[in-house]
Design an enzyme around this catalytic site. Structure first.
Site, PDB file in Angstrom:
ATOM      1  N   HIS A   1       0.850  -1.190   0.000  1.00  0.00           N
ATOM      2  CA  HIS A   1       0.000   0.000   0.000  1.00  0.00           C
ATOM      3  C   HIS A   1       0.885   1.238   0.000  1.00  0.00           C
ATOM      4  O   HIS A   1       2.113   1.140   0.091  1.00  0.00           O
ATOM      5  CB  HIS A   1      -0.969  -0.007   1.186  1.00  0.00           C
ATOM      6  CG  HIS A   1      -0.325   0.052   2.541  1.00  0.00           C
ATOM      7  ND1 HIS A   1       0.494  -0.945   3.034  1.00  0.00           N
ATOM      8  CD2 HIS A   1      -0.381   0.999   3.527  1.00  0.00           C
ATOM      9  CE1 HIS A   1       0.892  -0.631   4.256  1.00  0.00           C
ATOM     10  NE2 HIS A   1       0.382   0.555   4.569  1.00  0.00           N
TER      11      HIS A   1
ATOM     12  N   HIS B   1       1.167   3.937   2.031  1.00  0.00           N
ATOM     13  CA  HIS B   1       1.598   4.686   3.210  1.00  0.00           C
ATOM     14  C   HIS B   1       3.117   4.861   3.176  1.00  0.00           C
ATOM     15  O   HIS B   1       3.852   3.974   2.733  1.00  0.00           O
ATOM     16  CB  HIS B   1       1.173   3.976   4.498  1.00  0.00           C
ATOM     17  CG  HIS B   1      -0.226   4.316   4.916  1.00  0.00           C
ATOM     18  ND1 HIS B   1      -0.992   3.493   5.722  1.00  0.00           N
ATOM     19  CD2 HIS B   1      -1.006   5.403   4.649  1.00  0.00           C
ATOM     20  CE1 HIS B   1      -2.176   4.061   5.934  1.00  0.00           C
ATOM     21  NE2 HIS B   1      -2.206   5.209   5.294  1.00  0.00           N
TER      22      HIS B   1
ATOM     23  N   ASP C   1       5.589   4.729   5.232  1.00  0.00           N
ATOM     24  CA  ASP C   1       6.545   3.794   5.844  1.00  0.00           C
ATOM     25  C   ASP C   1       6.732   2.523   5.019  1.00  0.00           C
ATOM     26  O   ASP C   1       7.552   1.675   5.368  1.00  0.00           O
ATOM     27  CB  ASP C   1       6.130   3.444   7.279  1.00  0.00           C
ATOM     28  CG  ASP C   1       4.753   2.810   7.377  1.00  0.00           C
ATOM     29  OD1 ASP C   1       3.831   3.295   6.700  1.00  0.00           O
ATOM     30  OD2 ASP C   1       4.590   1.838   8.139  1.00  0.00           O
ATOM     31  N   HIS C   2       6.008   2.437   3.905  1.00  0.00           N
ATOM     32  CA  HIS C   2       6.157   1.284   3.014  1.00  0.00           C
ATOM     33  C   HIS C   2       6.719   1.657   1.645  1.00  0.00           C
ATOM     34  O   HIS C   2       7.072   0.762   0.874  1.00  0.00           O
ATOM     35  CB  HIS C   2       4.813   0.572   2.842  1.00  0.00           C
ATOM     36  CG  HIS C   2       4.314  -0.084   4.087  1.00  0.00           C
ATOM     37  ND1 HIS C   2       4.328  -1.444   4.278  1.00  0.00           N
ATOM     38  CD2 HIS C   2       3.806   0.451   5.234  1.00  0.00           C
ATOM     39  CE1 HIS C   2       3.834  -1.727   5.482  1.00  0.00           C
ATOM     40  NE2 HIS C   2       3.515  -0.591   6.076  1.00  0.00           N
TER      41      HIS C   2
ATOM     42  N   ASP D   1      -0.421  -4.109   5.929  1.00  0.00           N
ATOM     43  CA  ASP D   1      -1.115  -3.706   7.152  1.00  0.00           C
ATOM     44  C   ASP D   1      -2.593  -4.083   7.039  1.00  0.00           C
ATOM     45  O   ASP D   1      -3.231  -3.849   6.011  1.00  0.00           O
ATOM     46  CB  ASP D   1      -0.990  -2.199   7.359  1.00  0.00           C
ATOM     47  CG  ASP D   1       0.453  -1.761   7.569  1.00  0.00           C
ATOM     48  OD1 ASP D   1       1.349  -2.615   7.514  1.00  0.00           O
ATOM     49  OD2 ASP D   1       0.669  -0.548   7.783  1.00  0.00           O
TER      50      ASP D   1
END
Length: 309
Positions: A63, A65, A67-68, A216
């Site tokens: 995804h 976000h 932090d990815h 997540d």
């Protein structure tokens, strides 16, 4: 085949854990490495491993976000310096928007790559089988997070049976070219007229490995589907036992919910990652013990850890 975890933390980097990224090493199988997510600092983590960036042929994003994905522009740029004369193209799979993010980052920073990137974007209506090669098939399914997020199911195709060399020698087949013919499934006839049926000397095909790598997510039936009979399930555990309400409110799972998914799916092993920085070493031990009450073969991974599949 191995999994190596480059970042196992949740949300933001900490002293003990970087943000999300892992690689599936398929060097013996296809001489490639596949990356799953690429959080900020991933290229720094790679420096602590034996991974060669040019061997990373595919990147799968769960995804969008930060932090990815925030590690992608830096990794892609550094990869161009390290590839030298052996420039290898790259494929990126992920939700719609990943192409725009990568190309915008490269354009604004004036970065030029000497290799080609092929993007494979999908949305809720284009999931299912997203990749098939002669040795692997990859499926994606929608999870339950605060934004569109997927999990991946990597299935290795059945492996060829092994040749029973001792049995062949017993019936008088000399070691050499004839062995190769039988191994390739070809029937042969010996000088004395004995007919050797190849199928009698080759074991049945062996089932390939199944690896489920989830982004997540709250606990959802899609997680179970992706993990059915998996040799390894990689599942987030942002929260611990008793924090189910917090997990649901923030689009995440607890260690206990991850264990429930593994049990319901009939997975063989559960690897917990995406661990909050608030969990100290003693908390991690308790997290594992709690989850093992539901699913015995569970392990909480740490940065740079390598797991044989």
């Amino acid at each position: 085949m191995q999994l190596q975890f480059l970042g196992t933390g949740a949300g933001q980097p900490s002293k003990a854990r970087n943000v999300s990224s892992l690689v599936l090493k398929l060097l013996e199988e296809i001489n490639e490495v596949w990356m799953f997510d690429c959080g900020e600092g991933t290229q720094h983590q790679i420096l602590e491993t034996t991974i060669k960036p040019r061997k990373i042929s595919k990147i799968f994003i769960t995804h969008l976000h930060g932090d990815h994905i925030f590690g992608l522009p830096g990794f892609l740029s550094s990869r161009s310096f390290q590839a030298n004369e052996e420039q290898t193209n790259l494929e990126i799979y992920g939700p719609k928007g990943i192409k725009n993010f990568v190309l915008s980052s490269l354009r604004v920073s004036g970065s030029r790559l000497p290799y080609r990137i092929d993007f494979h974007e999908f949305d809720e209506n284009s999931l299912g089988k997203i990749l098939e090669t002669d040795k692997f098939t990859v499926y994606a399914d929608k999870l339950d997070h605060t934004i569109f997020c997927v999990g991946y199911r990597v299935m290795q195709k059945d492996l060829e049976g092994t040749l029973d060399a001792d049995k062949l020698r017993e019936v008088g087949v000399p070691f050499g070219p004839l062995f190769g013919k039988v191994k390739n499934g070809q029937d042969i006839v010996l000088e004395d007229g004995t007919k050797i049926i190849a199928a009698d000397y080759i074991s049945a095909p062996r089932p390939g490995k199944i690896i489920a790598i989830l982004g997540d997510t709250r606990k959802t039936s899609a997680s179970v589907r992706l993990a059915v009979a998996a040799d390894v399930l990689v599942h987030e555990a942002t929260y611990g036992k008793g924090d189910e309400k917090l997990a649901r409110n923030h689009g995440h799972s607890t260690n206990m919910q991850a264990a429930e998914v593994a049990k319901e799916a009939g997975a063989k092993r559960l690897l917990l990652n995406h661990i909050s920085a608030r969990f100290l070493a003693k908390d991690i031990s308790q997290m594992r013990r709690d989850a093992s009450a539901v699913f015995e073969k569970v392990h909480v991974v740490k940065d740079l850890e390598e797991v044989e599949i």
